[in-house]
Design a protein around this motif. Sequence first.
Motif, PDB file in Angstrom:
ATOM      1  N   UNK A  31      10.884   7.930  -8.954  1.00 53.24           N
ATOM      2  CA  UNK A  31       9.514   7.431  -9.100  1.00 53.24           C
ATOM      3  C   UNK A  31       9.164   6.388  -8.044  1.00 53.24           C
ATOM      4  N   UNK A  32       9.653   6.563  -6.832  1.00 53.47           N
ATOM      5  CA  UNK A  32       9.258   5.688  -5.739  1.00 53.47           C
ATOM      6  C   UNK A  32       7.852   6.071  -5.270  1.00 53.47           C
ATOM      7  N   UNK A  33       7.264   5.191  -4.477  1.00 52.24           N
ATOM      8  CA  UNK A  33       5.902   5.417  -4.001  1.00 52.24           C
ATOM      9  C   UNK A  33       5.912   6.162  -2.671  1.00 52.24           C
ATOM     10  N   UNK A  34       5.150   7.243  -2.609  1.00 51.63           N
ATOM     11  CA  UNK A  34       5.074   8.014  -1.383  1.00 51.63           C
ATOM     12  C   UNK A  34       4.471   9.390  -1.614  1.00 51.63           C
ATOM     13  N   UNK A  35       4.876  10.341  -0.794  1.00 52.88           N
ATOM     14  CA  UNK A  35       4.343  11.698  -0.820  1.00 52.88           C
ATOM     15  C   UNK A  35       5.501  12.698  -0.930  1.00 52.88           C
ATOM     16  N   UNK A  36       5.296  13.744  -1.721  1.00 49.42           N
ATOM     17  CA  UNK A  36       6.259  14.837  -1.797  1.00 49.42           C
ATOM     18  C   UNK A  36       5.716  15.996  -0.954  1.00 49.42           C
ATOM     19  N   UNK A  37       6.514  16.412   0.023  1.00 52.24           N
ATOM     20  CA  UNK A  37       6.087  17.456   0.951  1.00 52.24           C
ATOM     21  C   UNK A  37       6.931  18.719   0.759  1.00 52.24           C
ATOM     22  N   UNK A 116      10.862  14.095  -0.075  1.00 56.70           N
ATOM     23  CA  UNK A 116      10.092  12.890  -0.353  1.00 56.70           C
ATOM     24  C   UNK A 116       9.947  12.047   0.908  1.00 56.70           C
ATOM     25  N   UNK A 117       8.730  11.541   1.133  1.00 50.98           N
ATOM     26  CA  UNK A 117       8.436  10.646   2.254  1.00 50.98           C
ATOM     27  C   UNK A 117       7.894   9.350   1.654  1.00 50.98           C
ATOM     28  N   UNK A 118       8.608   8.244   1.843  1.00 55.32           N
ATOM     29  CA  UNK A 118       8.220   6.976   1.224  1.00 55.32           C
ATOM     30  C   UNK A 118       6.969   6.398   1.864  1.00 55.32           C
ATOM     31  N   UNK A 119       6.324   5.470   1.150  1.00 55.68           N
ATOM     32  CA  UNK A 119       5.125   4.817   1.665  1.00 55.68           C
ATOM     33  C   UNK A 119       5.425   4.070   2.958  1.00 55.68           C
ATOM     34  N   UNK A 153      -4.438  -1.471   0.141  1.00 57.77           N
ATOM     35  CA  UNK A 153      -3.249  -1.515  -0.703  1.00 57.77           C
ATOM     36  C   UNK A 153      -2.623  -0.119  -0.715  1.00 57.77           C
ATOM     37  N   UNK A 154      -1.363  -0.047  -0.328  1.00 55.79           N
ATOM     38  CA  UNK A 154      -0.675   1.237  -0.241  1.00 55.79           C
ATOM     39  C   UNK A 154      -0.092   1.640  -1.589  1.00 55.79           C
ATOM     40  N   UNK A 155       0.506   0.671  -2.280  1.00 53.27           N
ATOM     41  CA  UNK A 155       1.139   0.965  -3.563  1.00 53.27           C
ATOM     42  C   UNK A 155       1.323  -0.322  -4.347  1.00 53.27           C
ATOM     43  N   UNK A 156       1.343  -0.193  -5.671  1.00 55.74           N
ATOM     44  CA  UNK A 156       1.635  -1.318  -6.557  1.00 55.74           C
ATOM     45  C   UNK A 156       2.693  -0.843  -7.555  1.00 55.74           C
ATOM     46  N   UNK A 157       3.748  -1.627  -7.690  1.00 53.10           N
ATOM     47  CA  UNK A 157       4.850  -1.288  -8.586  1.00 53.10           C
ATOM     48  C   UNK A 157       4.974  -2.351  -9.663  1.00 53.10           C
ATOM     49  N   UNK A 158       5.064  -1.944 -10.913  1.00 55.10           N
ATOM     50  CA  UNK A 158       5.269  -2.875 -12.017  1.00 55.10           C
ATOM     51  C   UNK A 158       6.753  -3.196 -12.143  1.00 55.10           C
TER      52      UNK A 158
END
Length: 288
Positions: A31-37, A116-119, A153-158
């Motif tokens: 559940x990391x932030x980014x794009x699945x290609x 997966x490609x991270x933010x 803002x690219x991503x916000x993680x709790x």
Amino acid sequence: MTYKKLTPEEARIILHKGTERPFTGQYNEHFETGIYACRQCGAPLYRSEDKFPSHCGWPSFDDELPGAVRREQDADGRRTEILCANCDGHLGHVFEGEMLTAKNIRHCVNSVSMTFISAEELAAEQGAELQKAYFAGGCFWGVEHLLQQVPGVIAVVSGYMGGHLPNPRYEEVCSKTTGHLETVEVLYDPSKVDFETLAKLFFEIHDPTQTNGQGPDIGPQYASAIFCQDETEKAIAAGLIDQLKAKGYPVVTELLPMSPFWPAEPYHQDYYAKTGKIPYCHRYQKRF
């Protein structure tokens, strides 16, 4: 068009429409932030914001990037196959009516079909140098939801910060014995938004005058704080607090030194986006 050379296992699934064993894929609990290609051609397929824990054994998404996924009826007419719209690589199947998220759809995808490609990697490709900021303002669901909407803002993680226990669980933080605050980590592009803008908004989406709580959520884990990474951030935050106090707000927000940030459990991430609900103790109120 250049395609990646596939391993025998990748070819079995992507070309010959196989299925990986449940609960074995590398992205099942990812559940990391980014794009699945697409693993075969590299075309972007899914955003991490649309991934959710379905507990079915395969990565699940309730939306795809526009035009990225093609649907085709299985030969038996019982299921709908999903394929990469760019290269026709097999992804998995799509299901509706399960009521697992507000969108009521589940793309059940083989991990083997994706990369997966991270933010951070995406930003590096675009030549951007990203920065992070850390805010605690009550339940992290609402703070995360509202800060995610800021351009730049690219991503916000709790997650959790400020405590003495490594990698705490939610139940441990709620016990009020670990010293952690519910905190969000904000990944942002400083060429599009700066720390002061984010800090101002932080003070306007929660009540910085409430001690050890936010709305109905009471407890030290819900305290208002900014974890400052350097003297510059601390000076900016202190200046904003002085402005608010001059306006008559008895601000109790603490400016704390950096400490390890521990991401919260997957079910806490993007909570409002996944459930379709709205924040119950956070809303915008202009103060500056």
